[in-house]
Scaffold this motif. Structure first.
Motif, PDB file in Angstrom:
ATOM      1  N   TYR A  44      57.299 -11.658   4.387  1.00 18.48           N
ATOM      2  CA  TYR A  44      57.251 -10.701   3.509  1.00 18.48           C
ATOM      3  C   TYR A  44      56.953  -9.435   4.339  1.00 18.48           C
ATOM      4  O   TYR A  44      57.595  -8.474   3.929  1.00 18.48           O
ATOM      5  CB  TYR A  44      55.835 -10.632   2.681  1.00 18.48           C
ATOM      6  N   LEU A  45      56.295  -9.503   5.635  1.00 13.77           N
ATOM      7  CA  LEU A  45      55.915  -8.403   6.428  1.00 13.77           C
ATOM      8  C   LEU A  45      57.506  -8.075   6.838  1.00 13.77           C
ATOM      9  O   LEU A  45      57.893  -7.008   7.018  1.00 13.77           O
ATOM     10  CB  LEU A  45      55.261  -8.917   7.483  1.00 13.77           C
ATOM     11  N   TRP A  46      58.270  -9.049   7.246  1.00 14.51           N
ATOM     12  CA  TRP A  46      59.794  -8.834   7.820  1.00 14.51           C
ATOM     13  C   TRP A  46      60.672  -8.141   6.730  1.00 14.51           C
ATOM     14  O   TRP A  46      61.327  -7.151   7.233  1.00 14.51           O
ATOM     15  CB  TRP A  46      60.261 -10.371   8.144  1.00 14.51           C
ATOM     16  N   ILE A  47      60.460  -8.626   5.368  1.00 13.08           N
ATOM     17  CA  ILE A  47      61.350  -7.800   4.339  1.00 13.08           C
ATOM     18  C   ILE A  47      60.866  -6.590   4.183  1.00 13.08           C
ATOM     19  O   ILE A  47      61.810  -5.528   4.030  1.00 13.08           O
ATOM     20  CB  ILE A  47      61.110  -8.782   3.234  1.00 13.08           C
ATOM     21  N   PHE A  49      59.653  -4.649   6.507  1.00 12.83           N
ATOM     22  CA  PHE A  49      59.663  -3.540   7.818  1.00 12.83           C
ATOM     23  C   PHE A  49      60.837  -3.003   7.611  1.00 12.83           C
ATOM     24  O   PHE A  49      61.981  -3.188   7.009  1.00 12.83           O
ATOM     25  CB  PHE A  49      59.874  -4.789   9.032  1.00 12.83           C
ATOM     26  N   ASP A  50      60.742  -1.709   7.961  1.00 18.01           N
ATOM     27  CA  ASP A  50      61.882  -0.640   7.839  1.00 18.01           C
ATOM     28  C   ASP A  50      62.661  -0.576   9.285  1.00 18.01           C
ATOM     29  O   ASP A  50      62.014  -0.083  10.022  1.00 18.01           O
ATOM     30  CB  ASP A  50      61.241   0.605   7.469  1.00 18.01           C
ATOM     31  N   MET A  56      55.481   2.442  15.161  1.00 17.07           N
ATOM     32  CA  MET A  56      54.525   1.564  14.519  1.00 17.07           C
ATOM     33  C   MET A  56      54.580   1.484  13.024  1.00 17.07           C
ATOM     34  O   MET A  56      54.523   2.399  12.555  1.00 17.07           O
ATOM     35  CB  MET A  56      53.151   1.485  15.065  1.00 17.07           C
ATOM     36  N   GLN A  57      54.483   0.390  12.330  1.00 15.47           N
ATOM     37  CA  GLN A  57      54.457   0.336  10.923  1.00 15.47           C
ATOM     38  C   GLN A  57      53.339  -0.568  10.548  1.00 15.47           C
ATOM     39  O   GLN A  57      52.733  -1.174  11.197  1.00 15.47           O
ATOM     40  CB  GLN A  57      55.852  -0.219  10.483  1.00 15.47           C
ATOM     41  N   PHE A  58      53.005  -0.181   9.101  1.00 17.32           N
ATOM     42  CA  PHE A  58      51.701  -1.198   8.578  1.00 17.32           C
ATOM     43  C   PHE A  58      50.707  -0.698   9.599  1.00 17.32           C
ATOM     44  O   PHE A  58      49.690  -1.508   9.674  1.00 17.32           O
ATOM     45  CB  PHE A  58      52.005  -2.575   8.509  1.00 17.32           C
ATOM     46  N   MET A  59      50.422   0.525   9.973  1.00 23.57           N
ATOM     47  CA  MET A  59      49.368   0.727  10.728  1.00 23.57           C
ATOM     48  C   MET A  59      47.883   0.665   9.936  1.00 23.57           C
ATOM     49  O   MET A  59      47.843   1.034   8.743  1.00 23.57           O
ATOM     50  CB  MET A  59      49.480   2.085  11.224  1.00 23.57           C
ATOM     51  N   VAL A  76      52.604  -3.006  13.755  1.00 25.40           N
ATOM     52  CA  VAL A  76      53.885  -3.593  14.429  1.00 25.40           C
ATOM     53  C   VAL A  76      54.994  -3.058  14.681  1.00 25.40           C
ATOM     54  O   VAL A  76      55.069  -1.932  13.816  1.00 25.40           O
ATOM     55  CB  VAL A  76      54.578  -5.023  13.472  1.00 25.40           C
ATOM     56  N   ASP A  77      55.611  -3.165  15.526  1.00 26.50           N
ATOM     57  CA  ASP A  77      57.160  -2.855  15.313  1.00 26.50           C
ATOM     58  C   ASP A  77      58.148  -3.907  15.791  1.00 26.50           C
ATOM     59  O   ASP A  77      57.566  -5.063  15.524  1.00 26.50           O
ATOM     60  CB  ASP A  77      57.195  -1.767  16.627  1.00 26.50           C
ATOM     61  N   GLY A  78      59.517  -3.600  15.864  1.00 23.70           N
ATOM     62  CA  GLY A  78      60.384  -4.480  16.022  1.00 23.70           C
ATOM     63  C   GLY A  78      60.030  -5.637  17.041  1.00 23.70           C
ATOM     64  O   GLY A  78      60.456  -6.801  16.856  1.00 23.70           O
ATOM     65  N   ILE A  79      59.208  -5.308  18.304  1.00 21.44           N
ATOM     66  CA  ILE A  79      58.845  -6.305  19.169  1.00 21.44           C
ATOM     67  C   ILE A  79      58.107  -7.295  18.786  1.00 21.44           C
ATOM     68  O   ILE A  79      58.127  -8.496  19.131  1.00 21.44           O
ATOM     69  CB  ILE A  79      58.360  -5.505  20.550  1.00 21.44           C
ATOM     70  N   SER A  80      57.082  -6.627  18.160  1.00 21.14           N
ATOM     71  CA  SER A  80      55.793  -7.797  17.848  1.00 21.14           C
ATOM     72  C   SER A  80      56.301  -8.439  16.390  1.00 21.14           C
ATOM     73  O   SER A  80      55.757  -9.529  16.278  1.00 21.14           O
ATOM     74  CB  SER A  80      54.579  -7.007  17.602  1.00 21.14           C
ATOM     75  N   LEU A  81      56.937  -7.875  15.493  1.00 21.60           N
ATOM     76  CA  LEU A  81      57.438  -8.473  14.287  1.00 21.60           C
ATOM     77  C   LEU A  81      57.861  -9.821  14.549  1.00 21.60           C
ATOM     78  O   LEU A  81      57.351 -10.880  13.942  1.00 21.60           O
ATOM     79  CB  LEU A  81      58.431  -7.468  13.602  1.00 21.60           C
ATOM     80  N   PHE A  82      58.916  -9.974  15.301  1.00 21.43           N
ATOM     81  CA  PHE A  82      59.441 -11.568  15.227  1.00 21.43           C
ATOM     82  C   PHE A  82      58.587 -12.370  15.915  1.00 21.43           C
ATOM     83  O   PHE A  82      58.564 -13.589  15.536  1.00 21.43           O
ATOM     84  CB  PHE A  82      60.972 -11.299  15.971  1.00 21.43           C
TER      85      PHE A  82
END
Lengths: 509, 496
Positions: A44-47, A49-50, A56-59, A76-82
């Motif tokens: 869900y976090l991935w979906i 994610f913009d 950073m997102q979801f701060m 999270v950003d693209g690096i930590s998301l995955f």
């Protein structure tokens, strides 16, 4: 869901605490449910994610110890998301993979939930002390998993694992405290927030020392040559699920640390240390590949090959350009999937034969064809065959570093060749030829539980190998942000010259 | 004929004395009750002690900061109040350990509890004065009571321990008197602030005499705080005392000692005389490192914890040497957090007290005793495991925050090498704490008992204390900020 990151961190831990109340027979279904929900949450976090948003997102932010500037800061950003998605995914796979006859199954399952908390925590915190907290806390469940369910020398292996990482990270802690002090001197405010540290421009000689302190912590975790000696022991003694999580996620903490801390905080020192670190990485790549070739124990072989690939990850990171760093992050994910799967596969044969020696096998392909097929695919992915997941990251990392140094890249490239040699010869020994041992003639092929764990991994290996874009794109955006931050912050002439050269030489032409 | 001394009662400022007087009155009340009616149960005395300690605490908290009293020998500054609070709270938490389910010789005597209260008063005197003579009186009151408490345990080992402690303590007292004498001879005063004024004025000459006085003072408190190389009595005394008293020794006398050392050495370090710092530096590094190395090879948990508290004391001495406000308030943060965890660890040993030689012919708590504890008594093992990894400094539990703060204060004061030594020592210490964790969680039980040995001495109040210790250890991340605000306020008020 504004607090999805907090939920992701603490849901498994709370579920783990409640799990003590649950009956021994029911606990497996409970933990599997919890891990599935956690995995779905991370999806869900991935979906949500913009991809287009930089930074950073979801701060989330709350003050924890205001007197000392310690915050509860997540993002999270693209690096930590995955890597977060990978952690929840691999934990789920690991939980499903546990054989029914594991002793003290309940304790193992609950420990895995606590471990999951610490893993997710490390990757989503943006406060250095909080990062350190989860980093250290992750040692405790792993110590227990290796020490309680491991092989004959399990106590030695688990204590060695703990002490190595603990010692390295304490040096890192001193580094963090120095960093906070420098920030205090510059601004008059105590802060351990990474985002605020990013804004700090440090003199070059401070950078060198601080880079060294952080490097020690991360390098032991990765583990880089010559700090790698704990890992073969840990892998050799750990139970299958321990090895899977260790290789797939825990090692990534180190390489993630390089990207998140070392590069953006110390751009000049990073540039200064490119060549020494590249040489260490290449030694690590080639030397451990050779050691892997000499192994008779198939699990040790996978362990050393795993170290060898982590060398490419570090090399890609220190290419300091979007191609290399994106490649290394992709390689972290693919290494997680592939080495996790390889350890699971070794576990499959170990459960049947209770040995991991390669000369005990031979001709397995005729007895267990499906097993041989999946093993083959994973091995190809590990070697880096095009159209498998392993190729994308390895290729990008090497391309990235090629801009820095042609010779070093070619040297690192030889490791791919050596990798192919030891993997293929191991495969040949174990799977082809005639069945030499009587015990091997009656071996059963994969059962339902093993399909449930291995098939999703195999599909991922092929899907992301053919079409890596859904992962590469968000990663690439965040990486570009880090690289441009480094570019802005660089103060030494060397860094000012090198960073544009390895990044923007297309435009220059 | 002597002239009549003419002073008004108000000028004595008796308020400064009330906390100690409450404790002493408590001890006397206990003795009187014993005279009137003997053979009363220990629960009466334990409860009375707790009540008097709580009153004592109330009187302490109510004190105004920065006042003098009683012919100016009492000196109530911020750290005097702060350390008295720590002493009283720790004593209040340790005295209910007497509610053990087994019978012990010492608790039959009401004198035990009277002496305990006298001892608390002694420690309070020690920290609430800057007069060398009153410090000495407090020190000796407390120490003599403590020797007696130890010997009341009535075992060969405890006689040995008490005699050892007494001999060493007597020597330390001698050193202390000698050092005070030199300071008095040089400056004509026994008030610390005056001593430093005079020394400052004459530019720390003659150096050689000040050196001798400092060395004697350091040796004296080296013995009292068990700093290397004056630590040799420590582990034996811990081994010979009951676990409850050993836990007490590891916390309360040390905080009192730290405060006095802080008062005395603060002036000497700030004098700019480099050798004071060199000597202290050597003692600090030796204490941390050697104690850790010796702890590695212990085969008894109590002896291991003895060396571990020596090493923790080394950490605190490092902060005293650094001497910044941050370091000094860090000392109290560290010791408060450490007190809860150490209380838990020793209470756990106390709960599992059982006198037999099943596991080891000499030791009561060898590592083997705890082998496979998680299978026999999971909750106890988890608690003890929590205390051990906390002592090792694994975040987010209590001792970690203390270490973090002290290492940070070392960094901020430009003691980078010291910070690294502290970090490396934390890493070394992890090994011996892990050793117990390994025994409890990763090994199989040696005897085929049912785990009752781990609860042999348990009672409800002991379990409550264990619960309190574990609770505060686990949630300490939320306590750090309030404690830090509190300690920083008091330390800053007293100008350290």
């Amino acid at each position: 869901m504004d607090y999805i990151l907090s939920v992701l961190i603490f849901f498994p831990a709370l579920a783990g605490l409640l799990g003590f109340l649950i009956d021994r027979k029911a606990v497996r279904s409970y933990v599997t449910t919890v891990a599935t929900i956690e995995f779905i949450l991370s999806l869900y976090l991935w979906i949500q994610f913009d991809n287009n948003q930089l930074g950073m997102q979801f701060m989330e932010q709350a003050s924890l110890i205001p007197a000392f500037g310690i915050q509860y800061l997540l993002g999270v950003d693209g690096i930590s998301l995955f890597i977060v998605v990978l952690s929840t995914f691999i934990t789920l796979i690991g939980i499903i993979s546990l054989p029914e006859d594991t002793k003290d199954l309940k304790e193992m399952l609950l420990t895995l939930l606590f471990l999951e908390m610490t893993m997710v925590g490390v990757f989503v915190t943006l406060d250095a002390i909080l990062f350190y907290l989860f980093w250290e806390l992750s040692l405790v469940p792993m110590l227990y998993i290796i020490g309680a369910w491991g092989g004959p020398k399990r106590v030695y292996a688990s204590v060695k694992f703990f002490l190595y990482t603990f010692a390295g990270s304490l040096i890192m802690l001193v580094g963090m405290l120095v960093m906070a002090y420098l920030y205090f001197q510059a601004t008059g405010v105590w802060s351990f927030s990474l985002l605020e540290w990013y804004r700090l421009q440090l003199p070059f000689d401070y950078q060198l020392w601080l880079f060294g302190a952080f490097f020690l912590g991360f390098a032991i975790k990765v583990p880089m040559f010559p700090f790698h000696t704990w890992l073969p022991y840990a892998h050799g003694q750990a139970p299958t699920v321990g090895s899977v999580i260790l290789a797939a996620v825990l090692l990534k903490m180190g390489s993630y640390g390089f990207v998140r801390y070392s590069l953006p905080l110390y751009p000049d020192a990073s540039v200064y240390f490119i060549v020494p670190i590249a040489i260490l990485s290449i030694i690590m790549v080639i030397y451990t590949a050779m050691v892997a070739y000499a192994q008779k124990d198939i699990k040790q072989l996978v362990a050393y090959s795993s170290i060898s690939h982590m060398g490419v990850v570090v090399l890609g990171t220190f290419a300091l350009n979007p191609e290399g760093i994106t490649g290394s992050i992709f390689l972290m994910i693919s290494h997680g999937i592939v080495s996790g799967a390889l350890f699971l596969l070794v576990g499959v044969i170990y459960d049947r034969r209770h040995t991991k020696m390669m000369d005990e096998f031979g001709g397995l392909a005729s007895v267990m064809p499906r097993y041989a097929l999946i093993f083959g695919i994973m091995m190809m992915a590990s070697v880096g065959l095009p159209l498998t997941i392993g190729f994308v990251g390895e290729f990008l990392s090497l391309v990235g570093f090629y801009k820095v140094s042609h010779i070093l890249t070619i040297l690192a490239g030889t490791a791919v060749v050596v990798g192919a040699i030891y993997m293929l010869s191991a495969y040949k020994k174990a799977f082809f030829g005639t069945v030499t041992k009587d015990e091997n003639k009656k071996l059963l092929d994969l059962n339902g539980r093993e399909y449930a764990t291995l098939v999703p991994l195999t599909l991922l290996v092929i899907f992301l190998g053919v079409y890596p874009k859904p992962v590469l794109e968000p990663v690439d955006n965040s990486v570009k942000a880090i690289v441009s931050l480094m570019h802005q912050k660089a103060i030494t002439d060397e860094a000012k010259e090198v960073i544009p050269e390895i990044n923007f030489n297309e435009e220059a032409r | 004929m002597l002239e009549a001394v003419n002073i008004s009662f108000e000028s004595l400022n008796m308020a400064t004395l009330i906390p100690m007087l409450v404790a002493i009155a408590g001890g006397l009340v206990i003795l009187v009750i014993d005279l009137l009616k003997s053979d009363l149960d220990k629960s009466l005395y334990v409860t009375l002690s707790i009540l008097f300690l709580l009153m004592d605490l109330g009187a302490t908290v109510g004190l105004d900061i920065n006042q003098r009293g009683f012919f100016d020998v009492m000196f109530i500054d911020g750290i005097a109040i702060l350390s008295q609070i720590v002493i009283i709270v720790a004593s209040t938490l340790f005295i209910p350990l007497a509610f053990a389910s087994q019978k012990f010789h010492e608790y039959k005597y009401p004198e035990f509890f009277a002496l305990f209260l006298f001892m608390t008063a002694g420690f309070q005197f020690m920290v609430a004065s800057d007069n060398l003579i009153l410090i000495f009186v407090g020190l000796e009151t407390a120490s003599l009571s403590l020797y007696t408490l130890m010997v009341l345990h009535n075992k060969d080992k405890s006689f040995e321990a008490a005699i050892k402690y007494f001999t060493m303590g007597a020597m330390a007292a001698g050193f202390y008197a000698f050092s005070s004498m030199i300071f008095y001879g040089l400056t004509g005063s026994v008030e610390l602030y005056k001593i430093f004024e005079v020394l400052q004025a004459r530019d720390f000459e003659p150096m050689i005499l000040i050196l001798v006085a400092t060395i004697f003072m350091l040796a004296s408190f080296g013995f009292k705080l068990a700093l290397v190389p004056f630590h040799t009595w420590g582990p034996d005394v811990y081994e010979g005392s009951s676990a409850a008293l050993a836990g007490y020794i590891s916390i309360v006398p040390k905080i009192a000692g730290f405060v006095v050392v802080m008062r005395i050495f603060e002036g000497l370090i700030n004098s700019g005389v480099v050798w004071v710092e060199y000597i202290l530096y050597a003692v600090v590094v030796l204490t941390m490192t050697m104690a850790n190395i010796w702890a590695l090879v212990q085969s008894d948990v109590k002896r291991m914890l003895a060396y571990s508290s020596i090493s923790h004391a080394g950490f605190v001495m490092a902060a005293i040497m650094i001497g910044t406000t941050q370091a000094n308030s860090g000392i109290f943060l560290y010791w408060i957090l450490f007190a809860f965890t150490n209380l838990g660890a020793f209470a756990m040993l106390w709960v599992s007290h059982k006198r037999d030689a099943t596991y080891h012919e000499r030791f009561d708590h060898p590592f083997e005793k705890f082998a496979g504890m998680v299978k026999l008594m999971p909750i106890g093992a988890v608690m003890m495991g929590l205390f051990m990894i906390t002592l090792a400094g694994v975040p987010p539990f209590s001792v970690f925050w203390g270490k973090l703060y002290l290492i940070s204060s070392a960094v901020n004061a430009d003691y980078l090498v010291l910070a690294l030594i502290m970090a490396i020592n934390s890493a070394i210490s992890a090994y011996y704490y892990l050793k117990l964790v390994v025994f409890m969680f990763l090994k199989d039980p040696i005897s085929n008992e049912d785990g009752s040995v781990y609860m042999a001495n348990a009672s409800l109040s002991l379990k409550v204390i264990l619960g309190i210790a574990a609770f505060f250890t686990a949630i300490s991340i939320f306590l750090v900020n309030p404690i830090l605000d509190f300690t920083s306020y008091y330390v800053a008020m007293s100008g350290f």
